[in-house]
Design a protein around this motif. Structure first.
Motif, short mmCIF file in Angstrom:
data_model
loop_
_atom_site.label_atom_id
_atom_site.label_comp_id
_atom_site.label_asym_id
_atom_site.label_seq_id
_atom_site.Cartn_x
_atom_site.Cartn_y
_atom_site.Cartn_z
N ARG A 414 0.84 -1.20 0.00
CA ARG A 414 0.00 0.00 0.00
C ARG A 414 0.87 1.25 0.00
O ARG A 414 1.87 1.31 0.71
CB ARG A 414 -0.91 -0.03 1.22
CG ARG A 414 -2.02 1.01 1.20
CD ARG A 414 -2.91 0.83 2.44
NE ARG A 414 -4.06 1.70 2.38
CZ ARG A 414 -5.19 1.41 1.78
NH1 ARG A 414 -5.32 0.22 1.20
NH2 ARG A 414 -6.20 2.24 1.77
N LEU A 415 0.50 2.27 -0.77
CA LEU A 415 1.26 3.51 -0.82
C LEU A 415 0.94 4.37 0.39
O LEU A 415 -0.22 4.44 0.83
CB LEU A 415 0.93 4.30 -2.10
CG LEU A 415 1.23 3.63 -3.45
CD1 LEU A 415 0.83 4.56 -4.59
CD2 LEU A 415 2.69 3.24 -3.57
N SER A 417 0.95 8.30 2.27
CA SER A 417 0.35 9.56 1.81
C SER A 417 1.28 10.30 0.86
O SER A 417 0.82 10.89 -0.14
CB SER A 417 -0.01 10.44 3.00
OG SER A 417 1.14 10.72 3.78
N GLU A 419 3.64 9.01 -1.10
CA GLU A 419 3.72 8.27 -2.35
C GLU A 419 2.44 8.45 -3.17
O GLU A 419 2.48 8.60 -4.40
CB GLU A 419 3.96 6.78 -2.06
CG GLU A 419 5.32 6.50 -1.47
CD GLU A 419 5.46 5.11 -0.89
OE1 GLU A 419 6.60 4.64 -0.74
OE2 GLU A 419 4.41 4.50 -0.56
N SER A 420 1.31 8.42 -2.47
CA SER A 420 0.05 8.66 -3.18
C SER A 420 0.01 10.04 -3.79
O SER A 420 -0.47 10.24 -4.92
CB SER A 420 -1.14 8.48 -2.22
OG SER A 420 -1.23 7.16 -1.78
N ARG A 424 -0.45 11.06 -7.73
CA ARG A 424 -1.54 11.94 -8.16
C ARG A 424 -1.06 13.14 -8.97
O ARG A 424 -1.86 13.82 -9.60
CB ARG A 424 -2.32 12.43 -6.93
CG ARG A 424 -3.21 11.36 -6.33
CD ARG A 424 -3.83 11.83 -5.02
NE ARG A 424 -4.82 10.88 -4.55
CZ ARG A 424 -6.14 10.99 -4.74
NH1 ARG A 424 -6.61 12.03 -5.40
NH2 ARG A 424 -6.97 10.07 -4.28
#
Length: 546
Positions: A414-415, A417, A419-420, A424
């Motif tokens: 899971r990425l 914050s 990385e997300s 984006r």
């Protein structure tokens, strides 16, 4: 009725004539009318001569009107007779001779036209002379004149009607020629403006067939590899009739034209040894080669002038040859456009291949998204140039991933914050990367908007509904489907049917509800349940051999 006084030997001008208050200067006698009435003697024994002043004014009360019932009985129609010409001539000669004249049917005696001057002489016996008019039953001219005079009047009527008919035919021919020239100019203007090869071929064939007044047309393209001709485009009849129809070079009329380069007229197809029969009957054909830079690229056949009722002429063939030359120029221009377009698309595809290569599971992703987005754009009826923009935007939609660290793209878990947030940013980064390339300005909306959501909760600009570009809305559906049906580092691929259910469930929230049914149609048409998209993508081989 008021009529001009007629001066005849042995007759005096009536007092009523002098009371009209019309003063006339004495003028030389008018020449005698040698072509009709000057050399014969009437039943009165008096030679007729033309009046010094001629005025023909026959009110309706002295002329039998055009009678539909009489004409119906006589088997005539309004197309057979020029009413104005007949009335004028009959009035003129009746006034000049001073007698009643009438045109009647020979079979029934029905009076069709009648002219009676106010001062007509009352003679006991009326004689007759035949009037022969094209497409009419026998008619006669009846009046109190000698047969010879009646024959001359009848001949004058026949001659005038013939001239009017010939003039009308010439006018129709001129009108047809003007219409044909208008179509030729329209063809030359429009066909050379088209860029897509298929559009040029369809417009070329359809316009040439209409200009020549034919029932159907066929464009045979040259296949150099197989050394034969195949039907690339057909206009006018059921395409199923000519499906998979091919001709060897030298075979059939088109094959003969391809072999020696000489255009042909065949007005008797049944007795032509070169003709290869198809399931649809053809009566006549003209055929001409289509060349580019003196190299044959195909043959155009035009069949059945006026439905086969009229033969083709040498002038038709000359026009076809000229149009074929112009069509060759238009096809050459379209081919150049296609080559530039193909070069651009292949350059873009090379770039996207490099982008996808950063992450092995992403290999082919951009190409597949481009294929699906284009299929939807075609289903929507978008123009070829708009579809090109959709294709390019789809191929470049992930170009911003070049600025995303590899460890983030390859992460299996899971990425977080940060990385997300980095992921984006890739739509905006992609648009920034492409912005300096002026030629790609039109595809930036698709790159920037492909992660926007229809409900406004997407990124990077949180656009909503139709604020999102059409490119972005199309790419969003295609991208989501391909992502779900292929493995990713953080999850395995799902089945095509499951991906389709997810997309339909998100209609109106994540995806444009008007475009989701379009994707469903594409899904069914391409049979994506059982077909791999990579196997459906066509090769980029040239369409025509030139």
């Amino acid at each position: 009725m008021s009529s001009d006084p007629r001066k005849r030997p042995g007759r005096k001008r009536s007092s009523s004539s002098s009371s009209r208050g019309r003063s006339r200067s004495k003028r030389p006698s008018a020449p005698r009318q040698g072509n009709l009435l000057d050399d014969t003697v009437g039943e009165t024994g008096t030679a007729l001569e033309a009046p010094s002043e001629r005025r023909v004014s026959m009110p309706a009360s002295h002329r039998r009107p055009y009678d539909d019932h009489s004409l119906s009985v006589a088997g005539l129609s309004a197309d057979h007779l020029d009413i104005e010409t007949i009335s004028m001539l009959l009035d003129s000669h009746a006034e000049l001779a001073g007698v009643r004249l009438a045109i009647v049917t020979k079979a029934s005696g029905s009076t069709l036209f009648e002219a009676t001057p106010g001062d007509a002489r009352e003679l006991a016996r009326e004689l007759e002379a035949p009037i022969t008019l094209e497409s009419c039953p026998p008619l006669v001219l009846r009046g109190s004149l000698s047969v010879r005079k009646l024959e001359r009047v009848a001949a004058a009527i026949e001659h005038a009607l013939h001239l009017r008919s010939a003039s009308g035919a010439r006018q129709q021919a001129l009108d047809a020629e003007r219409e044909r020239l208008s179509l030729v100019f329209d063809f030359s203007e429009k066909v050379c403006q088209l860029a897509a090869l298929d559009d040029v071929i369809e417009r070329f064939l359809g316009d040439v067939t209409r200009i020549l007044g034919a029932r159907e047309g066929t464009f045979f393209a040259l296949d150099k590899r197989r050394k034969d001709l195949y039907i690339r485009c057909h206009y006018g009849s059921d395409p199923e009739v000519v499906r998979n129809f091919r001709l060897k070079i030298g075979e059939g009329i088109a094959g003969a034209v391809a072999k020696d380069g000489r255009p042909r007229i065949v007005n008797d197809v049944e007795n032509c040894p070169d003709y290869v029969a198809k399931t649809n009957p053809i009566r006549n054909i003209i055929s001409a080669p289509v060349t580019v830079h003196e190299r044959l690229i195909g043959v155009i056949n035009v069949n059945d002038r006026q439905g086969g009722k009229q033969p083709f002429s040498n002038r038709d063939l000359q026009l076809l040859v000229s149009l074929a030359r112009l069509g060759g120029i238009a096809l050459d221009n379209a081919k150049l456009y296609d080559e530039v377009r193909a070069l651009m698309l292949s350059t873009v595809e090379s770039l996207t291949t490099a982008i996808d290569a950063k992450n092995e599971p992403m290999r082919g992703h951009s190409r597949r998204v481009s294929f699906l987005a284009d299929a939807m754009a075609e289903r929507l009826g978008l123009a070829e140039q708009e579809r090109d923009l959709v294709r390019i935007a789809a191929m470049l939609h992930d170009v911003g991933n070049l600025a995303v660290p590899d460890e983030v793209l390859d992460k299996k878990g899971r990425l977080d914050s940060d990385e997300s947030a980095a992921v984006r940013k890739h739509p905006a980064l992609g648009a920034a990367i492409l912005a300096p390339v002026r030629q790609l300005a039109a595809v930036l909306p698709g790159v920037l908007d492909h992660h926007e959501r229809y409900d406004g909760r997407g990124y990077p600009r949180r656009l909503k509904g139709e604020e999102i570009s059409m490119q972005g809305r199309l790419v969003a559906i295609a991208e989501a489907y391909d992502a779900m049906t292929h493995d990713r580092p953080f999850r395995p691929a799902c089945k095509p049917s499951a991906a389709l259910r997810e997309i339909t469930k998100e209609a109106g929230t994540q995806f444009d509800p008007a475009l989701v049914p379009v994707f469903v149609d594409i899904y069914n048409k391409l049979d994506l349940e059982r077909s791999r998209i990579d196997d459906l993508i066509p090769s980029d081989e040239p369409d025509l051999d030139f």
